[in-house]
Design an enzyme around this catalytic site. Structure first.
Site, PDB file in Angstrom:
ATOM      1  N   VAL A  59      41.722  38.834  43.504  1.00  9.43           N
ATOM      2  CA  VAL A  59      42.828  38.683  42.564  1.00  9.43           C
ATOM      3  C   VAL A  59      43.358  37.249  42.606  1.00  9.43           C
ATOM      4  O   VAL A  59      43.653  36.715  43.683  1.00  9.43           O
ATOM      5  CB  VAL A  59      43.965  39.676  42.890  1.00  9.43           C
ATOM      6  CG1 VAL A  59      45.150  39.461  41.949  1.00  9.43           C
ATOM      7  CG2 VAL A  59      43.462  41.116  42.785  1.00  9.43           C
ATOM      8  N   LYS A  60      43.454  36.645  41.443  1.00 14.16           N
ATOM      9  CA  LYS A  60      44.002  35.289  41.329  1.00 14.16           C
ATOM     10  C   LYS A  60      45.497  35.365  41.074  1.00 14.16           C
ATOM     11  O   LYS A  60      45.961  36.057  40.167  1.00 14.16           O
ATOM     12  CB  LYS A  60      43.333  34.521  40.185  1.00 14.16           C
ATOM     13  CG  LYS A  60      41.912  34.085  40.481  1.00 14.16           C
ATOM     14  CD  LYS A  60      41.281  33.385  39.298  1.00 14.16           C
ATOM     15  CE  LYS A  60      41.785  31.969  39.133  1.00 14.16           C
ATOM     16  NZ  LYS A  60      41.044  31.248  38.075  1.00 14.16           N
TER      17      LYS A  60
END
Length: 221
Positions: free
Chosen positions: A84-85
């Site tokens: 997840v960014k």
């Protein structure tokens, strides 16, 4: 150095995989929008295409902590190899800490300084992504920051983040990344293609082939 392809285009990913030059993929909302697809559909297809051993970064859209956590949980459920960014903003740092505690690997994005990378690493981000091309656009040396981040991480055993050299637009960016210690370079397909190119390679190949064709003609005669 590992190569991540910075794209949401599955044809580009397939070609890079065929070359053996894709160790993972990074996406962002702009890249997904460019393909005209829903993020979930695009990321799921990419994860399936690259296989479980290659990480695929999917970015949150939210900018507040609780909403970021909700989106992070959603994206992490899409596939086992999703990373997840999360952007490096105050609520983002808090969200990185929360997600890391939940076992969700995080790519801290939109980093433009060593101080920001330090905050992300202290929060437990698996990856820190300093952007170099965008800094070059405004007259800064983006690679200098990558060198400082690499030096910082080497100094402390408790900071375990890997550096993703992001926004790499030139061969020089990639090569300097190998010299300063970036673990990963995420690059667009055009930049990956640039690494193949050198005029002397083309000239040399044509010379070799031409000489051998002449020999075949002579022997055939």
């Amino acid at each position: 150095m590992k190569f991540f392809l910075d794209t949401a285009n599955v044809d580009e990913i397939r070609q890079a995989l065929d070359w053996g030059l894709c160790d993972g993929v990074t996406t962002n909302p702009s890249l997904v929008a460019k393909e005209g697809r829903k993020m979930e559909d695009a990321v799921k297809e990419i994860c399936d295409l690259v296989g479980p051993d290659r990480p695929v970064s999917a970015e949150v859209i939210a900018v507040e902590h609780d909403a970021m956590i909700e989106e992070a949980l959603e994206r992490a459920a899409w596939a086992d190899n999703v990373v997840v960014k999360i952007p490096l903003i105050p609520d983002g740092v808090k969200a990185i800490k929360t997600c890391t505690g939940m076992g969700i690997p995080i790519n801290a994005t939109l980093i433009f300084s060593t101080g920001q990378a330090l905050l992300a690493a202290k929060a437990g981000a698996a990856y820190v992504s300093p952007f170099v091309g965008r800094q070059d656009d405004i007259g800064y040396d983006g690679m200098e920051g990558v060198e400082q981040i690499a030096q910082m991480l080497r100094m402390y055993d408790t900071l375990n983040s890997e550096i993703i050299l992001a926004s790499a637009r030139t061969v020089a960016h990639v090569i300097r990344g190998t010299q300063c210690g970036a673990h990963i370079c995420t690059l667009g397909f055009d930049t990956l293609q640039q690494l193949f190119k050198h005029p002397l390679t083309d000239i040399g190949l044509e010379k070799f082939l031409s000489d051998y064709r002449k020999l075949e003609e002579k022997l055939g005669a």
